[in-house]
Enzyme design. Structure first.
Site, short mmCIF file in Angstrom:
data_model
loop_
_atom_site.label_atom_id
_atom_site.label_comp_id
_atom_site.label_asym_id
_atom_site.label_seq_id
_atom_site.Cartn_x
_atom_site.Cartn_y
_atom_site.Cartn_z
N ARG A 79 0.92 -1.17 0.06
CA ARG A 79 0.02 0.02 -0.11
C ARG A 79 0.92 1.01 -0.08
O ARG A 79 1.59 1.29 0.89
CB ARG A 79 -0.85 -0.19 1.51
CG ARG A 79 -1.87 1.14 1.32
CD ARG A 79 -2.63 0.97 2.42
NE ARG A 79 -3.24 2.37 2.60
CZ ARG A 79 -2.99 3.41 3.83
NH1 ARG A 79 -2.61 2.97 4.82
NH2 ARG A 79 -3.73 4.66 3.63
N HIS A 123 -2.68 11.02 0.71
CA HIS A 123 -1.88 10.72 2.10
C HIS A 123 -1.63 12.11 2.54
O HIS A 123 -0.20 12.23 2.64
CB HIS A 123 -1.11 9.63 2.05
CG HIS A 123 -1.01 9.07 3.63
ND1 HIS A 123 -0.94 7.65 3.82
CD2 HIS A 123 -0.57 9.60 4.55
CE1 HIS A 123 -0.60 7.58 4.91
NE2 HIS A 123 -0.27 8.75 5.40
N GLU A 168 -7.16 8.76 6.20
CA GLU A 168 -7.39 9.44 7.58
C GLU A 168 -7.67 10.81 7.67
O GLU A 168 -6.80 11.79 7.73
CB GLU A 168 -6.11 9.29 8.46
CG GLU A 168 -5.47 7.80 8.85
CD GLU A 168 -4.44 7.90 9.52
OE1 GLU A 168 -3.91 8.80 10.04
OE2 GLU A 168 -4.02 6.73 9.96
N ASN A 297 -7.21 2.04 9.99
CA ASN A 297 -6.11 1.98 10.60
C ASN A 297 -6.20 1.96 12.11
O ASN A 297 -7.11 2.73 12.81
CB ASN A 297 -5.43 3.09 10.27
CG ASN A 297 -5.06 3.44 8.93
OD1 ASN A 297 -4.91 2.44 8.18
ND2 ASN A 297 -4.56 4.59 8.52
N TYR A 299 -4.38 1.94 16.04
CA TYR A 299 -3.02 1.85 16.56
C TYR A 299 -3.43 1.77 18.09
O TYR A 299 -2.66 1.46 19.11
CB TYR A 299 -2.61 3.13 16.33
CG TYR A 299 -1.82 3.42 14.98
CD1 TYR A 299 -0.75 2.94 14.91
CD2 TYR A 299 -2.46 3.91 13.96
CE1 TYR A 299 0.16 2.86 13.75
CE2 TYR A 299 -1.96 3.87 12.82
CZ TYR A 299 -0.66 3.52 12.52
OH TYR A 299 -0.20 3.34 11.26
N GLU A 357 -3.42 -0.02 8.19
CA GLU A 357 -2.11 0.24 9.11
C GLU A 357 -2.38 -0.37 10.38
O GLU A 357 -3.45 -0.32 11.04
CB GLU A 357 -1.95 1.64 9.23
CG GLU A 357 -1.37 2.60 7.83
CD GLU A 357 -1.48 4.10 8.24
OE1 GLU A 357 -1.25 4.50 9.34
OE2 GLU A 357 -1.72 4.84 7.24
O1 IFM Z 1 2.83 7.81 10.04
C1 IFM Z 1 1.51 7.84 10.12
C2 IFM Z 1 0.70 7.74 8.71
O2 IFM Z 1 1.06 8.50 8.09
C3 IFM Z 1 -0.82 7.56 8.90
N1 IFM Z 1 -1.24 6.79 10.19
C4 IFM Z 1 -0.48 7.04 11.45
C5 IFM Z 1 0.99 6.65 10.91
C6 IFM Z 1 1.83 6.79 12.52
O3 IFM Z 1 1.67 7.80 13.01
#
Ligand code: IFM
Length: 453
Positions: A79, A123, A168, A297, A299, A357
Site C-alpha cells: 500500500r 495521504h 485518515e 487504521n 493503533y 495500517e
Molecule cells: O505515520 C502515520 C501515517 O502516515 C498515518 N497513520 C499513522 C501513522 C503513524 O503515526
C-alpha cells in the site's frame, strides 16, 4: 498432533504500507510541484529537529530495491500513496507525465514481483498551489481531487485494482486546520469543519470518478479511516458525555457519512443545518455511495475524561499500567478486536475490511553485529494479529493486513526520531536492515497463520 498455528482465511492479503511524503524524498525533481508539507517543514519549530521530507528514504529512486526486499520478506501486497504534486504540480490543469511515469514504473515493478499494489490517492501532501487557493476548506479542492483521480486512473487503472481515495481524513482536517500541528498549520475551527466536509466530498467525487472510469468488477474502491474504541475514564456523567463527544468528532463524523450517507445529529450546525451552506444537496449521496471495502487504521484505544479546556471539553488520558510505544500510545491489542466487532454490530451493511495500517514506534538500534532486534514490535504485531484473528473468528469479514510501515520514515511533526519501520533505515547512507519483526511478519505471511503465544 494438530498445528497450533491459527490460520487466516484463504487468500488473506499480507502487506506493508508507506506514504509518498514520508518515504519518497526527491521533492525537486522530474517536475514535482510543492506540497503543503514542503512549506510546513520550513516553519521554524513545526517539525521536531527541523527535519523535512526533502530526502526521506529516497524511495523515489530506491523503490526497486525496496520492492525486492518486500518480495524477499514474503509480503504479497504494498500500500503506497501517490503524490498529487508529482502528477499535477499546481493541483489542477496541466499534467506532469514524468510523475505518472514514475508510478507506472513502481506498479510494474511490483507486479513483476507478484506484489499487489494498493494505491492511496491522498495521504496528506496537498499541492501548495491548491492551499494558496483555500486548501480543503475551499469546496473547489474536492472537484480538483476528482480530476486528479481520473488522471491517475487513466494512467494506472489497467493494472491497479485496489484504490483508496483518502488516508485518515480526520488527521488531514483536525491536525491540519484545527490544532495546526500538521500542514498547513492552521488553527481555525470553522476552516477545520469545512475541511472535514470537503475531504469527504472529495472521497465521494473521487469514488464517482473511479466508478465512471472503472475496469469492471475487478476494481475495488475504499477509504481509510483511523479508528479507536472510545470509552469514558469513569462512570461519571461528565466523563461519559466527554467520551461521546470525542467519539463523534473523531469517528462518527467520518463513518456515518461514508457508511450511512448522513452526518451524526451531534456533529453540530455546520454539518446538519442547511443554512450553514456547507453540505449542499446531493453531497451526502456522493459521500455515502457504496464502497467495496473500508480501510481501518488501528493503533490504540482512547480513554476519555472531561476537561475544562479545549473546544470538546475532553481529553484523552492514558490507562494505568499499560505499556506505551515510543510515541506514547498505549499498546492495547484487544481494542482492535473490540473495534472491528463493534463496527460490524453497528453497521450491518459493513463492507469487507482491510487493516490498512497497524504498527508501533520503538527506539530501535543497530547492534554491533549489524542486526536490529525489536522484540517489542514483534510482540506488538503478534498480539494484534491474534486480536485480528479473534475478530475474524467472531464473523468480521477482514481481507488483509498492512503493517505500518515498511521502512523507518518521516513521521510528520515527529520527524525521523520515531521509527515505525519493519526495516531499519540509516539516514546517513540509506542502508536498509530488516528488523527481526520484518522476518517474523514475513513468516506469518508465507504460512498465512499466526503462531500461538
Ligand atoms: O505515520 C502515520 C501515517 O502516515 C498515518 N497513520 C499513522 C501513522 C503513524 O503515526
Amino acid at each position: 498432533m494438530s498445528d497450533p498455528h491459527l490460520p487466516f482465511p484463504e487468500g488473506f492479503v499480507w502487506g506493508s504500507a508507506t506514504a509518498s511524503y514520508q518515504v519518497e524524498g526527491a521533492v525537486d525533481i522530474d517536475g514535482r510541484g510543492r506540497s503543503i508539507w514542503d512549506t510546513f517543514c520550513e516553519v521554524p519549530g513545526a517539525v521536531a529537529g527541523g527535519d523535512t521530507g526533502a530526502v526521506a528514504c529516497d524511495h523515489y529512486h530506491r523503490y526497486p530495491q525496496d520492492i525486492a526486499l518486500m518480495a524477499e520478506l514474503g509480503l504479497g501486497a504494498y500500500r503506497f500513496s501517490i503524490a498529487w504534486p508529482r502528477v499535477q504540480p499546481d493541483g489542477r490543469g496541466s499534467v506532469n507525465q514524468q510523475g505518472l511515469d514514475h508510478y507506472r514504473r513502481v506498479v510494474d515493478r511490483l507486479l513483476e514481483h507478484d506484489i499487489v499494489p494498493y494505491v492511496t490517492l491522498y495521504h496528506w501532501d496537498l499541492p501548495q498551489a491548491l492551499q494558496d487557493r483555500g486548501g480543503w476548506p475551499a469546496r473547489d479542492t474536492a472537484y480538483r481531487f476528482a480530476d486528479y483521480v481520473a488522471i491517475v486512473h487513466a494512467a494506472l487503472g489497467d493494472t491497479v485494482r485496489h484504490w483508496i481515495t483518502l488516508n485518515e481524513p480526520k488527521v488531514a482536517s483536525h491536525a491540519g486546520y484545527g490544532s495546526g500541528i500538521h500542514a498547513p498549520g492552521i488553527r481555525d475551527l470553522d476552516q477545520r469543519d469545512r475541511a472535514v466536509h470537503h475531504l469527504l466530498l472529495a472521497h465521494g467525487l473521487g469514488l464517482q470518478a473511479l466508478r465512471a472510469a472503472g475496469h469492471g468488477a475487478g476494481q475495488q474502491v475504499g477509504i481509510t479511516l483511523d479508528l479507536s474504541p472510545v470509552s469514558p475514564a469513569s462512570d461519571s456523567p461528565d466523563d461519559r458525555a466527554a467520551s461521546r463527544r470525542i467519539d463523534v468528532d473523531s469517528h462518527r463524523l467520518f463513518l456515518d457519512p461514508v457508511l450511512r450517507g448522513a452526518y451524526p445529529r451531534e456533529a453540530g450546525a455546520p454539518f446538519t443545518d442547511p443554512a450553514a451552506d456547507l453540505v449542499r444537496p446531493g453531497d451526502l449521496e456522493l459521500v455515502g455511495a457504496p464502497i467495496d471495502f473500508l480501510g481501518v487504521n488501528y493503533y490504540r484505544r482512547m480513554l476519555v475524561r472531561a476537561s475544562p479546556s479545549g473546544h470538546l471539553r475532553a481529553e484523552v488520558v492514558l490507562p494505568e499500567g499499560v505499556p506505551v510505544t515510543a510515541v506514547g500510545w498505549p499498546v492495547e491489542p484487544d481494542g482492535l478486536r473490540e473495534l472491528l466487532v463493534g463496527l460490524r454490530a453497528e453497521h450491518p451493511g459493513l463492507p469487507p475490511v482491510y487493516l490498512t495500517e497497524n504498527g508501533a514506534a520503538y527506539p530501535d538500534q543497530i547492534d554491533a553485529d549489524g542486526t536490529v532486534h525489536d522484540p517489542d514490535r514483534v510482540d506488538y504485531l503478534h498480539r494484534h494479529l491474534l486480536a485480528l484473528h479473534a475478530a475474524i473468528s467472531a464473523g468480521v469479514d477482514v481481507r488483509g493486513y498492512f503493517a505500518w510501515t515498511l521502512i523507518d520514515n518521516f513521521e510528520w511533526a515527529e520527524g525521523y526520531a520515531k521509527r515505525f519501520g519493519l526495516v531499519h533505515v540509516d539516514y546517513a547512507d540509506q542502508r536498509r536492515v530488516p528488523k527481526t519483526s520484518a522476518r517474523w511478519l514475513g513468516g506469518v505471511a508465507r504460512t498465512n497463520a499466526v503462531p500461538p503465544r
